[in-house]
Each structure stands twice: as structure tokens, then as C-alpha cells.
Scaffold this motif. Structure first.
Motif, PDB file in Angstrom:
ATOM      1  N   LEU A  70     -20.531  62.132  29.499  1.00 38.60           N
ATOM      2  CA  LEU A  70     -21.676  61.400  29.137  1.00 38.60           C
ATOM      3  C   LEU A  70     -21.429  59.926  28.902  1.00 38.60           C
ATOM      4  O   LEU A  70     -20.397  59.662  28.040  1.00 38.60           O
ATOM      5  CB  LEU A  70     -22.465  62.098  27.975  1.00 38.60           C
ATOM      6  CG  LEU A  70     -22.998  63.461  28.318  1.00 38.60           C
ATOM      7  CD1 LEU A  70     -23.660  63.843  27.241  1.00 38.60           C
ATOM      8  CD2 LEU A  70     -24.048  63.208  29.414  1.00 38.60           C
ATOM      9  N   HIS A  71     -21.962  59.112  29.027  1.00 39.22           N
ATOM     10  CA  HIS A  71     -21.401  57.690  28.965  1.00 39.22           C
ATOM     11  C   HIS A  71     -22.468  57.081  27.605  1.00 39.22           C
ATOM     12  O   HIS A  71     -24.023  57.457  27.656  1.00 39.22           O
ATOM     13  CB  HIS A  71     -21.707  56.766  30.030  1.00 39.22           C
ATOM     14  CG  HIS A  71     -20.451  57.101  30.971  1.00 39.22           C
ATOM     15  ND1 HIS A  71     -19.308  56.381  30.932  1.00 39.22           N
ATOM     16  CD2 HIS A  71     -20.509  57.986  31.889  1.00 39.22           C
ATOM     17  CE1 HIS A  71     -18.493  56.894  31.688  1.00 39.22           C
ATOM     18  NE2 HIS A  71     -19.515  57.691  32.660  1.00 39.22           N
ATOM     19  N   PHE A  72     -22.053  56.283  26.722  1.00 33.50           N
ATOM     20  CA  PHE A  72     -22.729  55.892  25.728  1.00 33.50           C
ATOM     21  C   PHE A  72     -24.286  55.223  26.144  1.00 33.50           C
ATOM     22  O   PHE A  72     -25.190  55.642  25.465  1.00 33.50           O
ATOM     23  CB  PHE A  72     -22.132  54.971  24.755  1.00 33.50           C
ATOM     24  CG  PHE A  72     -22.841  54.680  23.539  1.00 33.50           C
ATOM     25  CD1 PHE A  72     -23.113  55.599  22.417  1.00 33.50           C
ATOM     26  CD2 PHE A  72     -23.387  53.304  23.273  1.00 33.50           C
ATOM     27  CE1 PHE A  72     -23.647  55.002  21.231  1.00 33.50           C
ATOM     28  CE2 PHE A  72     -23.810  52.882  22.002  1.00 33.50           C
ATOM     29  CZ  PHE A  72     -24.234  53.867  21.134  1.00 33.50           C
ATOM     30  N   ASN A  73     -24.050  54.333  27.254  1.00 29.22           N
ATOM     31  CA  ASN A  73     -25.287  53.886  27.489  1.00 29.22           C
ATOM     32  C   ASN A  73     -26.321  54.784  28.092  1.00 29.22           C
ATOM     33  O   ASN A  73     -27.393  54.348  28.306  1.00 29.22           O
ATOM     34  CB  ASN A  73     -25.063  52.574  28.783  1.00 29.22           C
ATOM     35  CG  ASN A  73     -24.303  53.152  29.935  1.00 29.22           C
ATOM     36  OD1 ASN A  73     -23.873  54.169  29.824  1.00 29.22           O
ATOM     37  ND2 ASN A  73     -23.930  52.063  30.692  1.00 29.22           N
ATOM     38  N   SER A  74     -26.027  55.932  28.572  1.00 24.31           N
ATOM     39  CA  SER A  74     -26.696  57.065  28.779  1.00 24.31           C
ATOM     40  C   SER A  74     -28.013  57.546  27.852  1.00 24.31           C
ATOM     41  O   SER A  74     -28.897  58.124  28.062  1.00 24.31           O
ATOM     42  CB  SER A  74     -26.189  58.257  29.670  1.00 24.31           C
ATOM     43  OG  SER A  74     -25.394  57.796  30.619  1.00 24.31           O
ATOM     44  N   PHE A  75     -27.642  57.132  26.450  1.00 27.22           N
ATOM     45  CA  PHE A  75     -28.542  57.424  25.328  1.00 27.22           C
ATOM     46  C   PHE A  75     -29.427  56.336  24.951  1.00 27.22           C
ATOM     47  O   PHE A  75     -29.955  56.404  23.928  1.00 27.22           O
ATOM     48  CB  PHE A  75     -27.523  57.713  24.071  1.00 27.22           C
ATOM     49  CG  PHE A  75     -26.824  59.207  24.465  1.00 27.22           C
ATOM     50  CD1 PHE A  75     -27.648  60.355  23.992  1.00 27.22           C
ATOM     51  CD2 PHE A  75     -25.428  59.328  24.714  1.00 27.22           C
ATOM     52  CE1 PHE A  75     -26.820  61.471  24.201  1.00 27.22           C
ATOM     53  CE2 PHE A  75     -24.884  60.401  24.860  1.00 27.22           C
ATOM     54  CZ  PHE A  75     -25.543  61.433  24.629  1.00 27.22           C
ATOM     55  N   GLY A  76     -29.424  55.278  26.071  1.00 25.72           N
ATOM     56  CA  GLY A  76     -30.463  54.222  25.914  1.00 25.72           C
ATOM     57  C   GLY A  76     -31.883  54.827  25.852  1.00 25.72           C
ATOM     58  O   GLY A  76     -32.168  55.988  26.155  1.00 25.72           O
ATOM     59  N   ASN A  77     -32.740  54.046  25.431  1.00 24.06           N
ATOM     60  CA  ASN A  77     -34.176  54.328  25.279  1.00 24.06           C
ATOM     61  C   ASN A  77     -34.739  54.940  26.392  1.00 24.06           C
ATOM     62  O   ASN A  77     -35.696  56.162  26.650  1.00 24.06           O
ATOM     63  CB  ASN A  77     -35.104  53.443  24.701  1.00 24.06           C
ATOM     64  CG  ASN A  77     -34.646  53.243  23.249  1.00 24.06           C
ATOM     65  OD1 ASN A  77     -34.393  54.172  22.434  1.00 24.06           O
ATOM     66  ND2 ASN A  77     -35.212  52.092  22.663  1.00 24.06           N
ATOM     67  N   ASN A  78     -34.441  54.506  27.635  1.00 20.37           N
ATOM     68  CA  ASN A  78     -34.865  54.834  28.974  1.00 20.37           C
ATOM     69  C   ASN A  78     -34.553  56.179  29.341  1.00 20.37           C
ATOM     70  O   ASN A  78     -35.277  56.713  30.322  1.00 20.37           O
ATOM     71  CB  ASN A  78     -34.789  53.786  29.870  1.00 20.37           C
ATOM     72  CG  ASN A  78     -35.588  52.507  29.732  1.00 20.37           C
ATOM     73  OD1 ASN A  78     -36.416  52.357  28.836  1.00 20.37           O
ATOM     74  ND2 ASN A  78     -34.813  51.454  30.350  1.00 20.37           N
ATOM     75  N   HIS A  79     -33.250  56.554  28.950  1.00 26.59           N
ATOM     76  CA  HIS A  79     -32.887  58.106  29.270  1.00 26.59           C
ATOM     77  C   HIS A  79     -32.333  58.762  28.377  1.00 26.59           C
ATOM     78  O   HIS A  79     -31.708  59.985  28.731  1.00 26.59           O
ATOM     79  CB  HIS A  79     -31.470  57.486  30.286  1.00 26.59           C
ATOM     80  CG  HIS A  79     -31.571  56.552  31.460  1.00 26.59           C
ATOM     81  ND1 HIS A  79     -32.262  56.872  32.729  1.00 26.59           N
ATOM     82  CD2 HIS A  79     -31.345  55.315  31.689  1.00 26.59           C
ATOM     83  CE1 HIS A  79     -32.591  55.986  33.375  1.00 26.59           C
ATOM     84  NE2 HIS A  79     -31.979  55.003  32.795  1.00 26.59           N
TER      85      HIS A  79
END
Length: 152
Positions: A70-79
Motif C-alpha cells: 500500500l502506498h501512503f497516497n492511497s489513504f487520501g480522502n478519495n481512496h
């Protein structure tokens, strides 16, 4: 405010002059790594990060049937919800209705490497990863360097 490119480079300048960095450069780096590292701020820290990923991926070989990266940016609000569901499914856990991740990832480009490194430094960081990383590490980091131009 030290949370910007200038603050980062100030910190790196201090850190890169410490004795442990010279020890690493002289005793652990190949000649090619030394040449690249001389042009890369905080190369000791980047070396540690690359080696952490190398060792983590090596540990997985033969020890697990499947892996989930998992990449940190995958936890952004959209995803975020989609990513948490993917993680729970992978772990075989039941997700409780209304579950929220226990942190809030800021929606900003603070995490964009280009805010901290200029184009030349991005090139040398990718070159350092290419020289130091195992194939799996390079594959995972490639996503951040797709648009890095070579230096003429």
C-alpha cells in the motif's frame, strides 16, 4: 518555517557532514554509489530507506504466498475507504461499519518529493535507487520517478 525545501536542505547539509555519513560512503558504498551520493542531499537517509525496502522485500521471498503493498497516497480522502477495505480483505478481517482510519492524511502536495528536491536532485535520487535497490524496490519506487528527466 523549516518545513520547506530550504529547511530540508539545511537539515541535510548538517546531517551529511556527520561522521556516520563518511563511514557509510567510505566503507559500504560502491564507487558508483559514492559518485551519485555526492550529488544527493541526505543520501545516508535515502540509503537507509532503500535498504529497509530491500530487506523487507527479501524477507517476503519464500515466506508468504502473496503480498500487499500500500502506498501512503492511497489513504487520501478519495481512496481511503477503498484502501482500508483492501487491507482488511487481505488480512482476512471483518471491517466494522463506520470504521475510519485512525489518522487523517492531509490533502496537500506536502508529500510530493518535488517540493523538497529540484529536478537534478530527483534525477540523482532515482539513479541512487537504481544503483542500490533490488528489482522489487526499484519497481515500487518507479511510480514517483516516471517523469524524471535525465541530465544533459
Amino acid at each position: 518555517d523549516k518545513h520547506n525545501r530550504v529547511g530540508f536542505h539545511d537539515w541535510c547539509g548538517t546531517h551529511d557532514r556527520l561522521g556516520s555519513t563518511g563511514n557509510l560512503d567510505n566503507n559500504f558504498f560502491t564507487e558508483k554509489q559514492r559518485v551519485i551520493a555526492a550529488k544527493l542531499p541526505c543520501h545516508e537517509e535515502f540509503y537507509r530507506i532503500i535498504m529497509w525496502y530491500n530487506q523487507a522485500f527479501k524477507m517476503l521471498v519464500g515466506n508468504v504466498k502473496e503480498e500487499l503493498v500500500l502506498h501512503f497516497n492511497s489513504f487520501g480522502n478519495n481512496h481511503a475507504d477503498e484502501t482500508v477495505t483492501k487491507l482488511f480483505d487481505f488480512l482476512g478481517l471483518e471491517k466494522i461499519d463506520g470504521y475510519k482510519i485512525p489518522f487523517k492524511r492531509a490533502e496537500s502536495d506536502f508529500y510530493n518529493w518535488r517540493n523538497w528536491l529540484n529536478a537534478e536532485e530527483m534525477y540523482y535520487l532515482w539513479a541512487f535507487i537504481e544503483e542500490t535497490g533490488i528489482p522489487k524496490t526499484k519497481k515500487e519506487f518507479h511510480r514517483y520517478f516516471r517523469n524524471v528527466k535525465t541530465i544533459s
